[in-house]
Structure formats: structure tokens, C-alpha cells
Design an enzyme around this catalytic site. Structure first.
Site, PDB file in Angstrom:
ATOM      1  N   LYS A  90       1.419  -1.742   0.137  1.00 43.07           N
ATOM      2  CA  LYS A  90       0.000  -0.114   0.072  1.00 43.07           C
ATOM      3  C   LYS A  90       1.120   1.422   0.130  1.00 43.07           C
ATOM      4  CE  LYS A  90      -4.545   1.312   2.161  1.00 43.07           C
ATOM      5  NZ  LYS A  90      -4.929   1.991   0.749  1.00 43.07           N
TER       6      LYS A  90
HETATM    7  N1  PMP Z   1      -7.435  -1.636  -2.658  1.00 44.05           N
HETATM    8  C1  PMP Z   1      -6.547  -0.785  -3.027  1.00 44.05           C
HETATM    9  C2  PMP Z   1      -6.310  -0.282  -4.580  1.00 44.05           C
HETATM   10  C3  PMP Z   1      -7.012  -0.240  -1.916  1.00 44.05           C
HETATM   11  O1  PMP Z   1      -7.032   0.880  -1.968  1.00 44.05           O
HETATM   12  C4  PMP Z   1      -7.804  -0.633  -0.977  1.00 44.05           C
HETATM   13  C5  PMP Z   1      -8.358  -0.033   1.060  1.00 44.05           C
HETATM   14  N2  PMP Z   1      -7.452   0.014   1.245  1.00 44.05           N
HETATM   15  C6  PMP Z   1      -8.034  -1.764  -0.747  1.00 44.05           C
HETATM   16  C7  PMP Z   1      -8.305  -2.438  -1.988  1.00 44.05           C
HETATM   17  C8  PMP Z   1      -9.085  -2.332  -0.124  1.00 44.05           C
HETATM   18  O2  PMP Z   1      -8.023  -2.804   1.385  1.00 44.05           O
HETATM   19  P1  PMP Z   1      -9.168  -2.669   2.655  1.00 44.05           P
HETATM   20  O3  PMP Z   1      -9.781  -3.643   2.298  1.00 44.05           O
HETATM   21  O4  PMP Z   1      -7.552  -3.214   3.468  1.00 44.05           O
HETATM   22  O5  PMP Z   1      -8.859  -1.226   3.237  1.00 44.05           O
END
Ligand code: PMP
Length: 298
Positions: free
Chosen positions: A149
Site C-alpha cells: 500500500k
Molecule cells: N485496493 C486498493 C487499491 C485500496 O486502496 C484499498 C483500500 N486500502 C483496498 C483495495 C481495500 O483494502 P482494505 O480492505 O485493506 O481497506
């Protein structure tokens, strides 16, 4: 910031910080929900573990341990005296030189908390959203690590989002470089066909979402089968139901793709059951059988 509680108006960095110029940062998005026992952070440790993994992929050594980051999150929520919030930890290359090489720059850290309602607007959770397949492709293998991320990855997300909004949609869904479904600009994707859930695999340039993992577990708890596999774009148009999942969007129904109606154009029964199971869990209304809640005042 860097271990100190800092008033909002004083939370500043110098314009030379490396992360501002070259996107050298990694972050998390986490939510705390109101429960009968006060605010509870959902899957706090799992998010901080992913933050560590992201930092590792970008060759950053975080200045705090996972335990310290979890404690600091709880302390920041308590200091703000709020019941529910979005939590944004960011670990970034700070002030030193203007060269591209991040390594000479310090690794700085901050955690901010912010009151944030439904990400795609008040009606999205109830009525669902209209989306388009983006003309932007998710990053190719061996370009940016999709599993991190990383701040830099969000230049791609921003393009997907801006195109979608300019064309009158709430969100865009990106394909990977092989043309298979990947994910939204900031959320993962599920389809429902004949009571089976389908979601693109990690190799489809997705961020492995913590909500995605949560939904796979809760769906199995509900007796549903979940399949991770490469999915062609046209699976969206013939799906019975479709929904986004993510910390920000939570569980948001998708009612059309490229103006083609999905199912009956409303939130479907499987999506609604999963949405209810999710909200009951995060709000502490069902027993915490997977150990996912961290009570801030405990
Ligand atoms: N994909 C992307 C590109 C994101 O930015 C997010 C948000 N963090 C997610 C998927 C979903 O991740 P999470 O469920 O951990 O928030």
C-alpha cells in the site's frame, strides 16, 4: 507525529520531504467503530502488519514496532475523544536530500484520525453505485509492487477515479495487464453468480485487502463458497450481484457497470446478507469470534 501527539494545526512537514517529491511512502487506512464498550478499531494489528510488509517492500525500516504503532493509534483516538473514525498511519521518507535515492532520507511516521462517513456518499451503502471499466490499466508486474500500500501506487488510482467521476460514475474498475478484472481505485471487488462468490486473485495486481479477507471469512461463516480466480471483464455484465469491499467503502453494492444493469439493479440478497454480517461484526453486535476488535479504552 514521530512519537508525539501534535495539535492538528501544527501537524506540518517541510516542503523538501522526499515522499512529497517522489511518492516514497507507505500507508494504511483503518476504521474504528462505535460499540457498547466504546470505540473499537477493526483488525488493527492486521493493518499494522500490512504496513510493515509495505515498508519492507519499499526498503524502509519503520521507526516504531507493530505494538508501538497499535498503542499510538489507541492513544490518538483517546486524545481526540471520538467514537468512530478513519485512521491514517503513514510512514514516509523525510527531509534530507533531493536526489531520487530514498535511502539517505530518514523514515518518519505519523498517524492521523479523522471523522469520515460513507466513502461513496450517504446512499451508496443502501442503493449501490454505478461504475465503469476504466481505460487505465492497473500497474504491470515488475513496475510497482501492487501488494504494497504504497503512496506511489495511488497516482494510478487517482487517474482511475478522476476518469470515472468525469464520466458521471461513482468509481472505476481497472483491469490488469492481461485484461482480467483487477480492482477499484481504492477497493476490492466481488461478484455473485448462483450463490457463489468470485474475486480476482492476488496476482491480478490487487492490493490484498483486509476487508476482502474479512468478507471471505464471513461469507464462509454464512455457508457460501468463495472462489479466487482470474475473471474476464464480461463476468461483471452477467453477474447476479456485485459489490466493492474496503475499509473506506465497507460493503457497497454495484448496480451497473458501463450502464449495463447488474441483476435487478438493486442491492441483491447475498450482498445485503454480507453487508449486515460485516456491520454487525464491526459494531460489536455479534461475538468477536475471530479476535478482530481492539477496544480503545480497554
Ligand atoms: N485496493 C486498493 C487499491 C485500496 O486502496 C484499498 C483500500 N486500502 C483496498 C483495495 C481495500 O483494502 P482494505 O480492505 O485493506 O481497506
Amino acid at each position: 507525529m514521530d512519537g508525539e501527539l501534535v495539535p492538528w494545526d501544527e501537524a506540518k512537514v517541510h516542503v523538501l520531504v522526499h515522499g512529497l517529491h517522489y511518492g516514497s511512502g507507505v500507508f494504511e487506512g483503518i476504521r474504528a467503530y462505535p460499540t457498547e464498550r466504546g470505540p473499537a478499531v477493526f483488525r488493527l494489528r492486521d493493518h499494522m502488519k500490512r504496513l510493515y510488509q509495505s515498508a519492507h517492500l519499499l526498503m524502509m525500516d519503520p521507526p516504531f514496532s507493530i505494538d508501538e504503532l497499535c498503542e499510538a493509534t489507541k492513544e490518538t483516538i483517546r486524545a481526540n475523544d471520538i467514537d468512530s473514525c478513519y485512521i491514517r498511519p503513514l510512514i514516509y521518507r523525510g527531509y534530507n536530500t533531493l536526489g531520487v535515492n530514498p535511502l539517505p532520507c530518514p523514515v518518519d511516521a505519523m498517524i492521523l484520525v479523522w471523522e469520515w462517513d460513507a466513502y461513496l456518499g450517504p446512499e451508496a451503502l443502501e442503493k449501490g453505485v454505478a461504475v465503469k471499466i476504466s481505460s487505465w490499466t492497473r500497474s504491470a508486474p515488475n513496475t510497482f509492487p501492487a501488494m504494497a500500500k504504497s503512496v506511489a501506487n495511488y497516482a494510478n488510482s487517482g487517474l482511475i477515479k478522476m476518469e470515472a467521476v468525469a464520466d458521471g460514475y461513482s468509481e472505476g474498475i481497472a483491469l490488469d495487464t492481461t485484461g482480467q478484472l483487477s480492482e477499484g481505485s481504492g477497493q476490492n471487488l466481488f461478484l455473485v453468480r448462483d450463490h457463489t462468490l468470485y474475486t480476482p486473485p492476488v496476482a491480478a495486481s490487487i492490493l490484498p485487502g483486509i476487508t476482502r479477507d474479512t468478507i471471505m471469512v464471513l461469507a464462509k461463516d454464512l455457508g457460501l463458497t468463495v472462489v479466487e480466480q482470474a475473471l474476464p471483464r464480461e463476468m461483471t455484465y452477467v453477474a447476479d450481484e456485485m459489490f466493492f469491499v474496503g475499509t473506506a467503502v465497507e460493503v457497497t453494492p454495484i448496480t451497473s457497470v458501463d450502464r449495463i444493469q447488474i441483476g435487478n439493479g438493486k442491492c441483491g440478497p447475498v450482498t445485503r446478507a454480507i453487508q449486515e454480517a460485516y456491520f454487525d461484526y464491526v459494531n460489536g453486535k455479534t461475538p468477536d469470534r475471530h479476535g478482530w476488535l481492539t477496544y480503545v479504552n480497554a
